[in-house]
Scaffold this motif. Sequence first.
Motif, PDB file in Angstrom:
ATOM      1  N   HIS A  58       0.946  -1.058  -0.045  1.00 61.57           N
ATOM      2  CA  HIS A  58       0.008   0.010  -0.134  1.00 61.57           C
ATOM      3  C   HIS A  58       0.790   1.107  -0.105  1.00 61.57           C
ATOM      4  O   HIS A  58       1.191   1.732   1.043  1.00 61.57           O
ATOM      5  CB  HIS A  58      -1.073   0.052   1.173  1.00 61.57           C
ATOM      6  CG  HIS A  58      -1.660   1.231   1.329  1.00 61.57           C
ATOM      7  ND1 HIS A  58      -3.083   1.111   2.047  1.00 61.57           N
ATOM      8  CD2 HIS A  58      -2.047   2.369   0.497  1.00 61.57           C
ATOM      9  CE1 HIS A  58      -3.874   2.114   1.723  1.00 61.57           C
ATOM     10  NE2 HIS A  58      -3.271   2.860   0.937  1.00 61.57           N
ATOM     11  N   HIS A  60       1.882   4.975  -2.201  1.00 60.20           N
ATOM     12  CA  HIS A  60       1.451   6.049  -3.255  1.00 60.20           C
ATOM     13  C   HIS A  60       2.621   6.915  -3.590  1.00 60.20           C
ATOM     14  O   HIS A  60       3.256   7.635  -2.834  1.00 60.20           O
ATOM     15  CB  HIS A  60       0.311   6.952  -2.823  1.00 60.20           C
ATOM     16  CG  HIS A  60      -0.472   6.288  -1.970  1.00 60.20           C
ATOM     17  ND1 HIS A  60      -1.542   5.639  -2.652  1.00 60.20           N
ATOM     18  CD2 HIS A  60      -0.987   5.873  -0.746  1.00 60.20           C
ATOM     19  CE1 HIS A  60      -2.542   5.134  -2.058  1.00 60.20           C
ATOM     20  NE2 HIS A  60      -2.520   5.251  -0.757  1.00 60.20           N
ATOM     21  N   LYS A 143      -8.189  -0.702  -5.972  1.00 60.12           N
ATOM     22  CA  LYS A 143      -8.535   0.133  -4.860  1.00 60.12           C
ATOM     23  C   LYS A 143      -9.937   0.633  -4.902  1.00 60.12           C
ATOM     24  O   LYS A 143     -10.144   1.087  -6.092  1.00 60.12           O
ATOM     25  CB  LYS A 143      -7.494   1.138  -4.992  1.00 60.12           C
ATOM     26  CG  LYS A 143      -7.550   2.259  -3.793  1.00 60.12           C
ATOM     27  CD  LYS A 143      -7.289   1.464  -2.307  1.00 60.12           C
ATOM     28  CE  LYS A 143      -7.442   2.573  -1.269  1.00 60.12           C
ATOM     29  NZ  LYS A 143      -6.369   3.455  -1.184  1.00 60.12           N
ATOM     30  N   ASP A 308       0.942   2.639   3.783  1.00 56.34           N
ATOM     31  CA  ASP A 308       0.296   3.815   3.234  1.00 56.34           C
ATOM     32  C   ASP A 308       0.772   4.982   3.157  1.00 56.34           C
ATOM     33  O   ASP A 308       0.637   6.131   3.426  1.00 56.34           O
ATOM     34  CB  ASP A 308      -1.035   3.941   4.174  1.00 56.34           C
ATOM     35  CG  ASP A 308      -2.343   4.722   3.416  1.00 56.34           C
ATOM     36  OD1 ASP A 308      -1.986   5.242   2.256  1.00 56.34           O
ATOM     37  OD2 ASP A 308      -3.042   5.221   4.063  1.00 56.34           O
TER      38      ASP A 308
HETATM   39 ZN   LIG Z   1      -3.614   4.576   0.750  1.00 63.66          ZN
END
Ligand SMILES: [Zn+2]
Length: 448
Positions: A58, A60, A143, A308
């Motif tokens: 996870h 970005h 997602k 994340d």
């Molecule tokens: Zn996320």
Amino acid sequence: MIPDLTVKGGLIVGPEGRHRADLAVADGRVVAVGDLPADGKVIEASGLLVLPGMVDTHVHLMDPGPTEREDFPTGTRAAAARGVTTIIEHTHTHPVRSPGDLAEKRSHLEGRSNVDFGLAAHLWPEDIPGMTALWEAGVSFFKMFTCTTHGVPGLDAASVDAALKKLAEFGGRALVHCEDESLTATAEKTLKGQGRMDPALLTEWRSREAELVAIATVSVLAATSGASVTLAHVSNPVAVEIVSMARRQGADVAAEACPQYFALGEEEVVEHGPLRKFTPPARIRSDEERDRMWAALRGGAYSHIATDHAPSTLEQKSKGDIWSAPFGLPGLDTTLPYFLDAALAGKMELEDVVRLYSATPAQRYGLSPTKGALQIGSDADFVLIDPEGRWEVRDEDILSKAGWSPYSGRVFQGSIEATYLRGQAIAANGRASDQRTGRFLAGLGSRD
Ligand SMILES: [Zn+2]
């Protein structure tokens, strides 16, 4: 086969145990484990721990996208330096919604990654009919959001139901961000109506109830559809309990753990405002709650760990007010160090770190045993760790473009000495060697 490389005398840690053994590598793969001759280049690892490379599912990296926040070279440099050798990436503002988008992103990322990477798709409600084609094109997962967030439209219960039924048809994977749209939208309206601008509004806007309601809904629909669903960033022990209950009913649901829900408490959101703005917010209010989180992590109620990682610079975080500040934290620089420290302090076992941050995520997304394992035939992705070393987190040592960390000032026990990807050193002593040899890893459904 004559090894190119032999790692001598380290303590190899797997998800089920540890043993002192040498590791031989040829053509980027593990070819032998045991008491071995010193063939090829020899890495002296006595006194060091040898862990399989971490698999962070996870992440970005905003590339392509708002690269002023992060990009693949900076983000994967941070990953490499701190023991992460595989990531699965998706960027909300530049989503992959079609096989064409995936092909375009793959070609853009050619030569831009220091670690191996998979790419995930985002699911818009109207794209449900096209899921099979996208899965076969090689995305790692879909997602989904239950609330409109970061510009991605939320799926209501009927759309989640339709998407999960479709997913179950082809054995796909989903990562679902769970916050109930009607509860967050109503809270936002009320708080804005009251003229609230203080950081404490974050915990009321993105409330526990909103997360619990969405987790319960998605868990029920995962059970009835038979789909394989990971619930993203499960932030508190009650939410974990709901996921466990669904699993006892036969649902294939996994609770994802992120370090910020262990390391940061609700009072920090109030104290640091935008620098602790992420959603769901940090929830922990007491030692008792924190203990329950660690017990859930050790005991298997949490399936795996992910960062994340969603960084912004200090300047980007501080611009505007608490409503307009970007969500997210940098995490790739600090997640393995944080959990290593926890293991070396006795909060969990080193085996738990390997299980949660390497073996299980690799299994869940179809990358095992090439990734997340050090058995014969696995990719020679490994991390050398000095358990006696210490690392003080300092903003100036953060390799993410964020350039800061919520953990700055903390001292973590255990230091990451070197990281290897397919038998090549990609980082040593906190520095990435920047060879950008990372390869694209197609998802489970790939027809390539
Ligand atoms: Zn996320």
